[in-house]
Design an enzyme around this catalytic site. Sequence first.
Site, PDB file in Angstrom:
ATOM      1  CG  ASP A   1      -1.682   1.288   1.303  1.00 49.58           C
ATOM      2  OD1 ASP A   1      -2.127   1.583   0.257  1.00 49.58           O
ATOM      3  OD2 ASP A   1      -2.130   1.737   2.490  1.00 49.58           O
TER       4      ASP A   1
ATOM      5  CD  GLU B   1      -0.636  -5.544   7.344  1.00 49.81           C
ATOM      6  OE1 GLU B   1      -1.102  -5.657   6.315  1.00 49.81           O
ATOM      7  OE2 GLU B   1      -0.977  -5.015   8.342  1.00 49.81           O
TER       8      GLU B   1
ATOM      9  CE1 TYR C   1      -4.901   0.664   9.959  1.00 52.58           C
ATOM     10  CE2 TYR C   1      -3.949  -1.414   9.847  1.00 52.58           C
ATOM     11  CZ  TYR C   1      -3.867  -0.089   9.835  1.00 52.58           C
ATOM     12  OH  TYR C   1      -2.434   0.406   9.529  1.00 52.58           O
TER      13      TYR C   1
ATOM     14  CD  GLU D   1       0.790  -1.026   9.577  1.00 51.12           C
ATOM     15  OE1 GLU D   1      -0.381  -1.136   9.208  1.00 51.12           O
ATOM     16  OE2 GLU D   1       1.916  -1.292   9.135  1.00 51.12           O
TER      17      GLU D   1
HETATM   18  C1  GCB Z   1      -1.463  -1.899   6.867  1.00 54.22           C
HETATM   19  C2  GCB Z   1      -0.295  -2.189   6.047  1.00 54.22           C
HETATM   20  C3  GCB Z   1       0.133  -0.613   5.638  1.00 54.22           C
HETATM   21  C4  GCB Z   1      -0.956   0.006   5.029  1.00 54.22           C
HETATM   22  C5  GCB Z   1      -1.906   0.138   6.112  1.00 54.22           C
HETATM   23  C6  GCB Z   1      -3.386   0.767   5.647  1.00 54.22           C
HETATM   24  O1  GCB Z   1      -1.779  -3.063   7.400  1.00 54.22           O
HETATM   25  O2  GCB Z   1       0.804  -2.729   6.729  1.00 54.22           O
HETATM   26  O3  GCB Z   1       1.023  -0.594   4.707  1.00 54.22           O
HETATM   27  O4  GCB Z   1      -0.776   1.268   4.405  1.00 54.22           O
HETATM   28  O5  GCB Z   1      -2.200  -1.096   6.727  1.00 54.22           O
HETATM   29  O6  GCB Z   1      -3.659   2.021   5.880  1.00 54.22           O
HETATM   30  O7  GCB Z   1      -4.080   0.102   5.094  1.00 54.22           O
END
Ligand code: GCB
Length: 634
Positions: free
Chosen positions: A176, A415, A469, A505
């Site tokens: 990403d 990931e 997330y 994250e």
């Molecule tokens: C993740 C990734 C990261 C992305 C982020 C997102 O899990 O590790 O590279 O940018 O999520 O914002 O989706």
Amino acid sequence: MLYPRDSESRESKLLDGIWHFRADMSPTRTKGFDEKWWKGSLLESGAVIDMPVPASYNDITEEKALRDFVGWVWYDRNFYVPPAWSKNRRVVLRFDSAHYNSIVWVNGKQLMEHNGGHLPFEADVSSALRFDGPNRVTITVNNTLTPTTLPPGEIKYQKDTSRYPKGYFTQVLQMDFFNYAGIHRHVRLYTTPRKYIDDITILTIVLENKGHVKYTVILGGEGSSGEDSARISALDATGREVAVSSALNGTLVIPNPNLWWPSGMNDTVGYQYTLVVNCSGDVYRQPFGIRTVQVTENTFLINNKPFYCQGVAKHEDSDIRGKGLDYSLITKDFNMLRWLGVNCIRTSHYPYAEEIMSLADQQGVAVIDESPGVGIKHQNNMGPKSLQHHKNVMSEMIRRDKNRPSVIMWSVANEPASNIPAAESYFKSVIEHTRSQDPANRPVTFVSDVVFEKDRVVQFVDVVCMNRYYAWYGDPGHLEVIHLQLQREFEGFRSKLKKPIIVTEYGADTIPGLHREPSFMFSEEYQVGFLQEYHKVFDNARKNYLVGEMVWNFADFMTVQGVTRVVGNKKGLLTRQRQPKHAAFTIRDRYYALAAGQDTNVLYELSHPKHSSPHVYSIYSSQTQNLHDYHIMA
Ligand code: GCB
């Protein structure tokens, strides 16, 4: 690979500047090879444009075709070498990084080939140089990502000519962030004597208040017998000699050493000594810190004291220059890290510039040093060729960063599909290899987004690192589920493994200036509320096994175009121009309070009461790096 440093016996010359540039837009992208563009100046090959080095080439022009280009691009420039460099000298040409595959010629002679971005490569080019006139360096760089590159990707060909032009293909990314390409860091020439210091490894331990500095020096070049006369000394930060030896490999003992600490833990934040290696006419000064790192069931110890990572994950990314090194940008970034109260970063998702690593060493910012192993999503990214390359990259990265006190842990990947059977043996092997390469035995990890029931790789790591997330990709808009879901995941991992956890994250895309009360996704209020819900769970887990939290992301960054990305990923605490969103203040309040040992839940009541908006202003002492007072202002 030693970082080039000038000394009495070494001199260097930057080749940064404006280079000639040409993208090979031919259908097969092989015209440059067919016409041997390295044989003469690129100017002779046809139209060239000016291209800054270092910089990504993608955002420099107004051409969409160049921004989104996939294939070989060519750079060249002329340079001169002082005649004095021809006498008993080696002249080395070093690219601090170029993305992705590179081939380098000097005066038409091929001297280097390197696979992979983000890491340096170099060669002794003395025999190809002239000292009485101009020299030419040519490099071609290809950004194509395939199933066996790191990061992996895929080229997708479209055969249906009723829907796509003939020969149409696109690069499919499994990560990403924008696949910026070009010469991203310095290019330099440097000299050493013919017999030279090739490598230095420094390990430190502390015993009975003495720093034991075990060092190994490897010589290269003509007649290096290993029995050479040497003077090895350690200087403290004021330049005073504190220990000396005449053995090429040995241990220096420094009484009452100043330890290297991350910010907020002690007065000697970022304290570094210098190892001066003087051997057979070559002199090299290697900075180092005295500090220990250790992981227990529930803690991450630095110098035997529990360390809590108040972190952010970053990117090398900015307007115009893309992933190109820029001193103004990186200095500003470290100022913003300090302003945020950050004591730890992850080099998501590739090794960062050596100049960034040096700032981390100096300013006491701990680093989880991550490889470019991002997006290893499919079984065909885990075959023997990928495995060998991944191991090589880990070796290159450790060789570059092994002496850095800021590096407290290696991350081999971000990931990957750590739930599929192939991942188990692949990552076991990469992680074992990584351990075998680091003489200092730092902890090793990878970053997982797989639920605890399905992950097959976390069993091999020292610290469980997870990206989560909830209320963003899962249950979007529902902040109320975060508590339950995050807590469940923590407990799940802990029931399987008695290892500390870092949330590497968590974050929410936020358009600066977009406001909604009650909060709504993409608004500044949602980002604040989102982070605070996670903090409640963190504060509970911090009492036990949670050893760190890292917001995704420090700043907004560029991605490819897609329906979930509004000109890039907007999960930054800061905009791409490094200006704070509201959540930056939330994190700043929290991190200062954590550093001061305050209960942040109490602080939140002050800082973000339910129906009004007074702010907490923290008085921060840059000397002790501690929070001293709070003022509540209406
Ligand atoms: C993740 C990734 C990261 C992305 C982020 C997102 O899990 O590790 O590279 O940018 O999520 O914002 O989706």
